[in-house]
Scaffold this motif. Sequence first.
Motif, PDB file in Angstrom:
ATOM      1  N   SER A 120       0.825  -1.217   0.000  1.00 32.56           N
ATOM      2  CA  SER A 120       0.000   0.000   0.000  1.00 32.56           C
ATOM      3  C   SER A 120       0.855   1.262   0.000  1.00 32.56           C
ATOM      4  O   SER A 120       0.323   2.378   0.048  1.00 32.56           O
ATOM      5  CB  SER A 120      -0.903   0.014   1.246  1.00 32.56           C
ATOM      6  N   GLY A 121       2.197   1.054  -0.060  1.00 27.80           N
ATOM      7  CA  GLY A 121       3.084   2.204   0.000  1.00 27.80           C
ATOM      8  C   GLY A 121       3.158   2.801   1.389  1.00 27.80           C
ATOM      9  O   GLY A 121       3.433   3.997   1.554  1.00 27.80           O
ATOM     10  N   SER A 122       2.880   1.959   2.398  1.00 28.32           N
ATOM     11  CA  SER A 122       2.849   2.362   3.809  1.00 28.32           C
ATOM     12  C   SER A 122       1.720   3.338   4.112  1.00 28.32           C
ATOM     13  O   SER A 122       1.690   3.948   5.187  1.00 28.32           O
ATOM     14  CB  SER A 122       4.193   2.965   4.249  1.00 28.32           C
ATOM     15  N   ALA A 123       0.808   3.496   3.151  1.00 30.34           N
ATOM     16  CA  ALA A 123      -0.368   4.341   3.387  1.00 30.34           C
ATOM     17  C   ALA A 123      -1.364   3.554   4.242  1.00 30.34           C
ATOM     18  O   ALA A 123      -1.307   2.325   4.304  1.00 30.34           O
ATOM     19  CB  ALA A 123      -1.010   4.719   2.058  1.00 30.34           C
ATOM     20  N   PRO A 124      -2.266   4.237   4.919  1.00 30.23           N
ATOM     21  CA  PRO A 124      -3.266   3.524   5.721  1.00 30.23           C
ATOM     22  C   PRO A 124      -4.157   2.652   4.851  1.00 30.23           C
ATOM     23  O   PRO A 124      -4.543   3.043   3.744  1.00 30.23           O
ATOM     24  CB  PRO A 124      -4.053   4.648   6.401  1.00 30.23           C
ATOM     25  N   LEU A 125      -4.475   1.463   5.352  1.00 34.27           N
ATOM     26  CA  LEU A 125      -5.396   0.587   4.659  1.00 34.27           C
ATOM     27  C   LEU A 125      -6.816   1.139   4.836  1.00 34.27           C
ATOM     28  O   LEU A 125      -7.060   1.957   5.734  1.00 34.27           O
ATOM     29  CB  LEU A 125      -5.306  -0.829   5.231  1.00 34.27           C
ATOM     30  N   PRO A 126      -7.768   0.722   4.003  1.00 36.29           N
ATOM     31  CA  PRO A 126      -9.143   1.232   4.149  1.00 36.29           C
ATOM     32  C   PRO A 126      -9.696   1.071   5.564  1.00 36.29           C
ATOM     33  O   PRO A 126     -10.324   1.989   6.100  1.00 36.29           O
ATOM     34  CB  PRO A 126      -9.925   0.395   3.131  1.00 36.29           C
ATOM     35  N   ILE A 127      -9.431  -0.091   6.200  1.00 31.48           N
ATOM     36  CA  ILE A 127      -9.936  -0.311   7.552  1.00 31.48           C
ATOM     37  C   ILE A 127      -9.227   0.592   8.558  1.00 31.48           C
ATOM     38  O   ILE A 127      -9.812   0.975   9.580  1.00 31.48           O
ATOM     39  CB  ILE A 127      -9.784  -1.803   7.957  1.00 31.48           C
ATOM     40  N   ASP A 128      -7.977   0.957   8.252  1.00 30.47           N
ATOM     41  CA  ASP A 128      -7.245   1.872   9.126  1.00 30.47           C
ATOM     42  C   ASP A 128      -7.919   3.239   9.155  1.00 30.47           C
ATOM     43  O   ASP A 128      -8.117   3.820  10.225  1.00 30.47           O
ATOM     44  CB  ASP A 128      -5.801   2.049   8.630  1.00 30.47           C
ATOM     45  N   GLN A 129      -8.249   3.752   7.980  1.00 28.15           N
ATOM     46  CA  GLN A 129      -8.874   5.063   7.901  1.00 28.15           C
ATOM     47  C   GLN A 129     -10.252   5.056   8.532  1.00 28.15           C
ATOM     48  O   GLN A 129     -10.640   6.002   9.232  1.00 28.15           O
ATOM     49  CB  GLN A 129      -8.969   5.510   6.440  1.00 28.15           C
ATOM     50  N   TRP A 130     -10.990   3.951   8.321  1.00 30.23           N
ATOM     51  CA  TRP A 130     -12.326   3.837   8.919  1.00 30.23           C
ATOM     52  C   TRP A 130     -12.234   3.860  10.439  1.00 30.23           C
ATOM     53  O   TRP A 130     -13.002   4.566  11.113  1.00 30.23           O
ATOM     54  CB  TRP A 130     -12.981   2.540   8.455  1.00 30.23           C
ATOM     55  N   TRP A 131     -11.292   3.103  10.994  1.00 33.83           N
ATOM     56  CA  TRP A 131     -11.151   3.031  12.451  1.00 33.83           C
ATOM     57  C   TRP A 131     -10.676   4.371  13.027  1.00 33.83           C
ATOM     58  O   TRP A 131     -11.166   4.801  14.068  1.00 33.83           O
ATOM     59  CB  TRP A 131     -10.170   1.923  12.821  1.00 33.83           C
ATOM     60  N   ASP A 132      -9.751   5.023  12.340  1.00 36.30           N
ATOM     61  CA  ASP A 132      -9.251   6.319  12.812  1.00 36.30           C
ATOM     62  C   ASP A 132     -10.374   7.347  12.837  1.00 36.30           C
ATOM     63  O   ASP A 132     -10.486   8.135  13.785  1.00 36.30           O
ATOM     64  CB  ASP A 132      -8.111   6.793  11.908  1.00 36.30           C
ATOM     65  N   ASP A 133     -11.206   7.329  11.826  1.00 34.41           N
ATOM     66  CA  ASP A 133     -12.350   8.251  11.777  1.00 34.41           C
ATOM     67  C   ASP A 133     -13.336   7.939  12.902  1.00 34.41           C
ATOM     68  O   ASP A 133     -13.903   8.853  13.524  1.00 34.41           O
ATOM     69  CB  ASP A 133     -13.064   8.153  10.429  1.00 34.41           C
ATOM     70  N   ALA A 134     -13.541   6.642  13.169  1.00 32.53           N
ATOM     71  CA  ALA A 134     -14.459   6.239  14.232  1.00 32.53           C
ATOM     72  C   ALA A 134     -13.951   6.711  15.588  1.00 32.53           C
ATOM     73  O   ALA A 134     -14.725   7.187  16.430  1.00 32.53           O
ATOM     74  CB  ALA A 134     -14.624   4.717  14.236  1.00 32.53           C
ATOM     75  N   MET A 135     -12.641   6.588  15.819  1.00 32.79           N
ATOM     76  CA  MET A 135     -12.064   7.062  17.079  1.00 32.79           C
ATOM     77  C   MET A 135     -12.192   8.583  17.202  1.00 32.79           C
ATOM     78  O   MET A 135     -12.440   9.109  18.288  1.00 32.79           O
ATOM     79  CB  MET A 135     -10.584   6.657  17.164  1.00 32.79           C
TER      80      MET A 135
END
Length: 225
Positions: A44-59
Amino acid sequence: MDATTDAALLPDRPRVDHRRPIALVVGVVAAVLFVGLRFAVELSGSAPLPIDQWWDDAMADLANPVAVIVAWIPAIVGGTIGMIVIGVATTVVFLLRRRPWDALAVASSIALVVLIGAPLAAVIARARPADSLAETVATSFPSGHTAVATTIAVVLGLILRRGWVWTAGVVWVVVMMWSRTYLHAHWLSDVTAGLLEGIAVSTLVWALVEVWRVRRAQRLVATGE
């Protein structure tokens, strides 16, 4: 090795511990999953995975001042100084109780998980979430806090063999994973990687130390020492 010798050389361990092969299997599986997640992040080029961004937004949506203060407690306790103190204290306690093999398992597990995780995080240099409330340096993958917390929880669970130890360990690791993502210090895949690293290191080191312990006891019996 007869029962008397077992009691003398391995007073708190059964001669045949069926947990050792299970620990080895769990350790290998965790290691494979860790490597797989590492490659997924690299692809992913060390970019956040889709689930990473979803979880970060949820937090972020759940953010409130009181929870932030609570999240800082495990972050501080589980930081570098805190984990060194806990690791050294645990090792010393086992040494004082004349359990050098258990002290070796704890000390070796913590040292190895740090020796693996810290350089790897520096090499991958994954950026943390932009809204991080904690560290900002690009050493996000894997989460060192989570890796060390998991290592201590698992190795103590294997050594002490008590249900309450496992329960407390699971709670501590889950709280740590939540804390690191709630403070936006890590992506969800970072703490997951830390979890897998900790499981792999602690189970494999514990199993190898136990095998070494038993074989040494058998050699002592064979040589009549």
